[in-house]
Design a protein around this motif. Structure first.
Motif, mmCIF file in Angstrom:
data_model
loop_
_atom_site.group_PDB
_atom_site.id
_atom_site.type_symbol
_atom_site.label_atom_id
_atom_site.label_comp_id
_atom_site.label_asym_id
_atom_site.label_seq_id
_atom_site.Cartn_x
_atom_site.Cartn_y
_atom_site.Cartn_z
ATOM 1 N N ILE A 225 44.680 24.492 13.752
ATOM 2 C CA ILE A 225 45.100 24.730 15.134
ATOM 3 C C ILE A 225 44.806 23.544 16.052
ATOM 4 N N ALA A 226 44.040 22.582 15.574
ATOM 5 C CA ALA A 226 43.750 21.370 16.340
ATOM 6 C C ALA A 226 43.411 20.258 15.366
ATOM 7 N N SER A 227 43.467 19.014 15.850
ATOM 8 C CA SER A 227 43.118 17.881 14.998
ATOM 9 C C SER A 227 42.639 16.725 15.851
ATOM 10 N N VAL A 228 41.855 15.843 15.230
ATOM 11 C CA VAL A 228 41.460 14.572 15.847
ATOM 12 C C VAL A 228 41.919 13.476 14.895
ATOM 13 N N ASN A 229 42.573 12.456 15.462
ATOM 14 C CA ASN A 229 43.273 11.455 14.652
ATOM 15 C C ASN A 229 42.909 10.044 15.082
ATOM 16 N N ASN A 230 42.473 9.237 14.145
ATOM 17 C CA ASN A 230 42.170 7.827 14.400
ATOM 18 C C ASN A 230 43.283 6.986 13.784
ATOM 19 N N HIS A 231 44.096 6.344 14.634
ATOM 20 C CA HIS A 231 45.241 5.580 14.138
ATOM 21 C C HIS A 231 44.910 4.113 13.889
ATOM 22 N N ARG A 232 43.662 3.725 14.228
ATOM 23 C CA ARG A 232 43.288 2.314 14.206
ATOM 24 C C ARG A 232 44.285 1.519 15.067
ATOM 25 N N ASN A 233 44.769 0.374 14.613
ATOM 26 C CA ASN A 233 45.666 -0.432 15.458
ATOM 27 C C ASN A 233 47.136 -0.282 15.062
ATOM 28 N N PHE A 234 47.452 0.775 14.299
ATOM 29 C CA PHE A 234 48.815 0.971 13.803
ATOM 30 C C PHE A 234 49.830 1.032 14.942
ATOM 31 N N PHE A 235 49.614 1.917 15.918
ATOM 32 C CA PHE A 235 50.565 2.068 17.014
ATOM 33 C C PHE A 235 50.474 0.907 18.003
ATOM 34 N N GLY A 236 49.293 0.322 18.134
ATOM 35 C CA GLY A 236 49.179 -0.869 18.972
ATOM 36 C C GLY A 236 50.075 -1.986 18.466
#
Length: 289
Positions: A225-236
């Protein structure tokens, strides 16, 4: 005269009009509960300094393509096309034939956070930044199941952009808040690592994700029902968002809440009593403000 259903249970429909669990129209009491949940989660974001932005529900295909959406999520995504006016203008059997449609040029997003990265595209951030946003998401699941798994649902997110330390700190703070809120609701949540195909399946990022998980889900029973996501610098990198601190690409993270999924577990917990669940949410929100 207004006619309402005898029970406050909402309605479910297929995209073609038959009864199923693919899409849902929430009842007034269910809507009140969902909006209260969204006020709670968005309030957490604003209290942490996040400003609200308002994304569209669809994007040009080339925008979503930047994020490998059609490589990593081909089983989930939808694309939209206009009608070819030289063909038929009436659906048959609840659908248009392929020849009735022009080329698909827009994508229906399956996650909310993409709007934040596109908003900041080519930006040069002078400080760590966060925003909050909610959007209508679309997923072509292999099956649908009431409020638990829908074709169209709403996702509230808080998105952080900045240094690696800042992106990680946001996740740590919201992890504590999610667990505290669940405890105040007497809702048992389990935090578990999840496979997140933001990254190329065979690339270095994918290998790093296996060594150090980039996504954790909060599950009520078998439902995330929820999440925490670390994308690092992918979207940057993909949106060329830089940080003034070192002129490098920003690191990003996000905290996501599937609103209808929260609604589902709370209604299950309260025996479909949406008004009773609403009062519980209000009390819990006051405790974890």
């Amino acid at each position: 005269m207004t006619v309402v259903p005898q029970q406050d249970t909402g309605f479910t429909r297929t995209p073609g009009g038959g009864a199923t669990d693919a899409v849902v129209i929430l009842s007034p009491d269910q809507t009140d509960l969902l909006l209260e949940l969204d006020r709670t989660f968005s309030g957490w974001g604003r209290a942490s300094g996040a400003r609200e932005i308002l994304p569209p529900p669809v994007y040009p295909l080339h925008d979503l393509e930047k994020f490998d959406v059609y490589t990593n999520f081909p089983h989930l995504v939808f694309a939209g096309a206009a009608l070819d006016l030289e063909g038929s203008r009436k659906p048959s059997g609840g659908r248009f034939a392929r020849g009735d449609l022009k080329d698909a040029r827009i994508g229906l997003s399956h996650a909310t956070c993409y709007g934040a990265f596109l908003y900041f595209e080519d930006a040069h951030l002078t400080e760590d930044t966060s925003v909050t946003l909610v959007n209508r998401c679309f997923r072509h699941e292999d099956h649908f199941s009431g409020l638990r798994r829908l074709l169209s649902f709403q996702m509230r997110e808080i998105v952080a952009l900045g240094t690696p330390e800042y992106a990680q700190d946001v996740l740590a703070r919201f992890t504590e808040r999610i667990l505290a809120f669940a405890d105040a609701l007497s809702l048992k949540l389990t935090k578990v690592p999840a496979t997140d195909p933001f990254f190329e399946k065979g690339g270095a990022r994918a290998l790093l994700a296996k060594v150090s998980p980039v996504k954790y889900e909060f599950q009520a029973g078998d439902l995330a029902i929820a999440s925490v996501n670390n994308h690092r610098n992918f979207f940057g990198e993909r949106c060329s968002i830089r940080h003034a601190k070192d002129d490098g690409f920003v690191h990003t993270s996000c905290v996501a809440f599937g609103l209808e999924r929260w609604l589902a577990v709370l209604l299950e917990q309260h025996g479909d009593d949406a008004r009773g669940a609403l009062e519980t949410v209000r009390r819990a929100s006051a405790q974890v403000s």
